[in-house]
Design a protein around this motif. Structure first.
Motif, mmCIF file in Angstrom:
data_model
loop_
_atom_site.group_PDB
_atom_site.id
_atom_site.type_symbol
_atom_site.label_atom_id
_atom_site.label_comp_id
_atom_site.label_asym_id
_atom_site.label_seq_id
_atom_site.Cartn_x
_atom_site.Cartn_y
_atom_site.Cartn_z
ATOM 1 N N ARG A 191 -5.199 5.006 -10.710
ATOM 2 C CA ARG A 191 -5.645 3.617 -10.880
ATOM 3 C C ARG A 191 -4.539 2.770 -11.491
ATOM 4 N NH1 ARG A 191 -10.578 6.093 -12.515
ATOM 5 N NH2 ARG A 191 -10.012 5.820 -14.711
ATOM 6 N N LEU A 192 -3.843 3.317 -12.480
ATOM 7 C CA LEU A 192 -2.759 2.577 -13.121
ATOM 8 C C LEU A 192 -1.639 2.270 -12.116
ATOM 9 C CD1 LEU A 192 -1.206 1.471 -15.586
ATOM 10 C CD2 LEU A 192 -0.359 3.808 -15.964
ATOM 11 N N ILE A 193 -1.232 3.277 -11.364
ATOM 12 C CA ILE A 193 -0.141 3.069 -10.406
ATOM 13 C C ILE A 193 -0.543 2.060 -9.346
ATOM 14 C CG2 ILE A 193 1.298 4.188 -8.666
ATOM 15 C CD1 ILE A 193 1.123 6.746 -10.373
ATOM 16 N N ARG A 194 -1.766 2.148 -8.865
ATOM 17 C CA ARG A 194 -2.227 1.191 -7.856
ATOM 18 C C ARG A 194 -2.270 -0.223 -8.432
ATOM 19 N NH1 ARG A 194 -4.431 3.491 -3.264
ATOM 20 N NH2 ARG A 194 -5.615 1.602 -2.840
ATOM 21 N N ARG A 195 -2.716 -0.356 -9.650
ATOM 22 C CA ARG A 195 -2.791 -1.682 -10.283
ATOM 23 C C ARG A 195 -1.397 -2.283 -10.470
ATOM 24 N NH1 ARG A 195 -5.542 -0.189 -14.270
ATOM 25 N NH2 ARG A 195 -3.986 -0.158 -15.941
ATOM 26 N N CYS A 196 -0.430 -1.444 -10.786
ATOM 27 C CA CYS A 196 0.930 -1.932 -11.040
ATOM 28 C C CYS A 196 1.721 -2.154 -9.758
ATOM 29 C CB CYS A 196 1.678 -0.940 -11.941
ATOM 30 S SG CYS A 196 1.063 -0.874 -13.634
ATOM 31 N N ASN A 197 1.175 -1.742 -8.614
ATOM 32 C CA ASN A 197 1.916 -1.839 -7.357
ATOM 33 C C ASN A 197 1.056 -2.432 -6.245
ATOM 34 O OD1 ASN A 197 4.656 -0.221 -7.801
ATOM 35 N ND2 ASN A 197 3.032 0.862 -8.899
ATOM 36 N N ALA A 198 0.295 -3.452 -6.585
ATOM 37 C CA ALA A 198 -0.634 -4.044 -5.622
ATOM 38 C C ALA A 198 0.099 -4.643 -4.420
ATOM 39 C CB ALA A 198 -1.488 -5.107 -6.309
ATOM 40 N N ARG A 199 1.256 -5.263 -4.640
ATOM 41 C CA ARG A 199 1.992 -5.859 -3.516
ATOM 42 C C ARG A 199 2.526 -4.781 -2.579
ATOM 43 N NH1 ARG A 199 6.601 -9.427 -5.481
ATOM 44 N NH2 ARG A 199 6.615 -8.010 -7.280
ATOM 45 N N ASP A 200 2.986 -3.673 -3.150
ATOM 46 C CA ASP A 200 3.467 -2.583 -2.307
ATOM 47 C C ASP A 200 2.337 -1.967 -1.493
ATOM 48 O OD1 ASP A 200 6.004 -2.965 -3.216
ATOM 49 O OD2 ASP A 200 6.291 -0.922 -3.972
ATOM 50 N N LEU A 201 1.169 -1.836 -2.094
ATOM 51 C CA LEU A 201 0.026 -1.294 -1.372
ATOM 52 C C LEU A 201 -0.341 -2.186 -0.194
ATOM 53 C CD1 LEU A 201 -2.001 -0.131 -4.466
ATOM 54 C CD2 LEU A 201 -1.362 1.357 -2.573
ATOM 55 N N ALA A 202 -0.269 -3.501 -0.392
ATOM 56 C CA ALA A 202 -0.569 -4.427 0.695
ATOM 57 C C ALA A 202 0.456 -4.299 1.821
ATOM 58 C CB ALA A 202 -0.618 -5.856 0.159
ATOM 59 N N LEU A 203 1.737 -4.168 1.471
ATOM 60 C CA LEU A 203 2.774 -3.994 2.485
ATOM 61 C C LEU A 203 2.581 -2.690 3.256
ATOM 62 C CD1 LEU A 203 5.919 -5.223 0.520
ATOM 63 C CD2 LEU A 203 5.090 -6.179 2.684
ATOM 64 N N TYR A 204 2.241 -1.643 2.539
ATOM 65 C CA TYR A 204 2.045 -0.341 3.173
ATOM 66 C C TYR A 204 0.865 -0.382 4.136
ATOM 67 C CZ TYR A 204 1.270 4.734 3.516
ATOM 68 O OH TYR A 204 1.092 6.023 3.970
ATOM 69 N N GLU A 205 -0.226 -0.989 3.708
ATOM 70 C CA GLU A 205 -1.404 -1.091 4.584
ATOM 71 C C GLU A 205 -1.069 -1.917 5.822
ATOM 72 O OE1 GLU A 205 -4.277 0.426 4.396
ATOM 73 O OE2 GLU A 205 -3.675 1.477 2.566
ATOM 74 N N ARG A 206 -0.266 -2.957 5.656
ATOM 75 C CA ARG A 206 0.127 -3.760 6.804
ATOM 76 C C ARG A 206 0.982 -2.934 7.763
ATOM 77 N NH1 ARG A 206 3.096 -8.611 4.686
ATOM 78 N NH2 ARG A 206 1.219 -8.621 3.405
ATOM 79 N N ALA A 207 1.876 -2.126 7.202
ATOM 80 C CA ALA A 207 2.730 -1.284 8.046
ATOM 81 C C ALA A 207 1.886 -0.238 8.794
ATOM 82 C CB ALA A 207 3.795 -0.591 7.205
ATOM 83 N N LEU A 208 0.905 0.340 8.131
ATOM 84 C CA LEU A 208 0.029 1.314 8.785
ATOM 85 C C LEU A 208 -0.701 0.675 9.959
ATOM 86 C CD1 LEU A 208 -1.647 3.239 5.823
ATOM 87 C CD2 LEU A 208 0.050 4.116 7.424
ATOM 88 N N GLY A 209 -1.112 -0.582 9.774
ATOM 89 C CA GLY A 209 -1.862 -1.248 10.815
ATOM 90 C C GLY A 209 -1.039 -1.617 12.025
ATOM 91 N N SER A 210 0.289 -1.709 11.844
ATOM 92 C CA SER A 210 1.147 -2.128 12.958
ATOM 93 C C SER A 210 1.926 -0.983 13.572
ATOM 94 C CB SER A 210 2.137 -3.195 12.477
ATOM 95 O OG SER A 210 2.986 -2.682 11.461
ATOM 96 N N SER A 211 1.861 0.207 12.961
ATOM 97 C CA SER A 211 2.656 1.338 13.461
ATOM 98 C C SER A 211 1.960 2.034 14.628
ATOM 99 C CB SER A 211 2.918 2.346 12.333
ATOM 100 O OG SER A 211 1.720 2.903 11.870
#
Length: 226
Positions: free
Chosen positions: A206-226
């Motif tokens: 939870r801590l890592i996800r909270r501190c890296n919300a922008r990276d999580l959004a970028l990763y999810e976007r990349a998953l959706g386009s790959s």
């Protein structure tokens, strides 16, 4: 027109720390040989945000309108550095941000106590995973690397969790022989089994996800386009 003997375009490969970049560099060398140039001098996370952005913009201006002599450039740099160069194509690999942060932490614990810039950013001996995850300098690393260079500008975005399959997609994207790219993965944590993710306590994740919300959004976007 490209100069005689120069490649028709240069592949610019951005190596975000702990995203299989060492393995990928070895694959690129098998294909490009002496045409591969490693560009690791910038070390973006060794510098403050303003310093690294200004340096990248200055380099971009210096390269504006110029073609690169290399077949491939790979390393730790902001891609905006090469954004204005001619005849370039771009690629990057992304990894689950939580796993990437934990991998970066363990890499620091194995190798990094003697780096002179670490104390500047709070990397002190004996740092816990939770303390590392909370350090501002090491949050949202994807977003920091990809400043002013959106995902849509990349010709290829690979997913580390799908490395073998995505290497086939990479080869097809750039017209390369996949057999020449094949090889063993490098720079793995010796304490972690092949293909296994790091196990975390729920509070740690939870801590890592909270501190890296922008990276999580970028990763999810990349998953959706790959």
């Amino acid at each position: 027109m490209a100069a005689a003997g120069s490649p028709p375009w240069t592949l610019v490969s951005v190596h975000v720390p702990k995203t299989a970049g060492t393995s990928f560099a070895e694959a690129l060398r098998r294909v490009h040989g002496d045409g591969l140039r490693l560009d690791n001098a910038d070390r973006p996370l060794a510098h403050a945000r303003g310093e690294r952005r200004l340096a990248a913009l200055r380099q971009a201006c210096a390269l504006a309108g110029r073609g690169l002599p290399d077949a491939c450039v790979h390393g730790h740099f902001l891609p905006v550095k090469y954004a204005l160069a001619r005849r370039t194509r771009f690629c990057v690999w992304l990894r689950d941000p939580v796993q990437r942060v934990v991998s970066r932490y363990h890499h620091y614990r194995r190798h990094g106590d003697d780096e002179p810039h670490h104390l500047r950013w709070g990397l002190v001996p004996g740092l816990s995973l939770e303390q590392f995850a909370a350090l501002p300098q090491y949050r949202n690393t994807y977003a920091e690397y990809l400043w002013a260079f959106p995902l849509r500008r990349f010709d290829f975005v690979g997913i580390v969790e799908c490395y073998e399959q995505d290497m086939q997609r990479f080869a097809a994207c750039f017209g390369l022989d996949p057999a020449r790219l094949a090889g063993e993965r490098a720079n793995r944590n010796p304490e972690r089994g092949t293909g296994q993710g790091y196990l975390l306590e729920p509070a740690q994740e939870r801590l890592i996800r909270r501190c890296n919300a922008r990276d999580l959004a970028l990763y999810e976007r990349a998953l959706g386009s790959s």
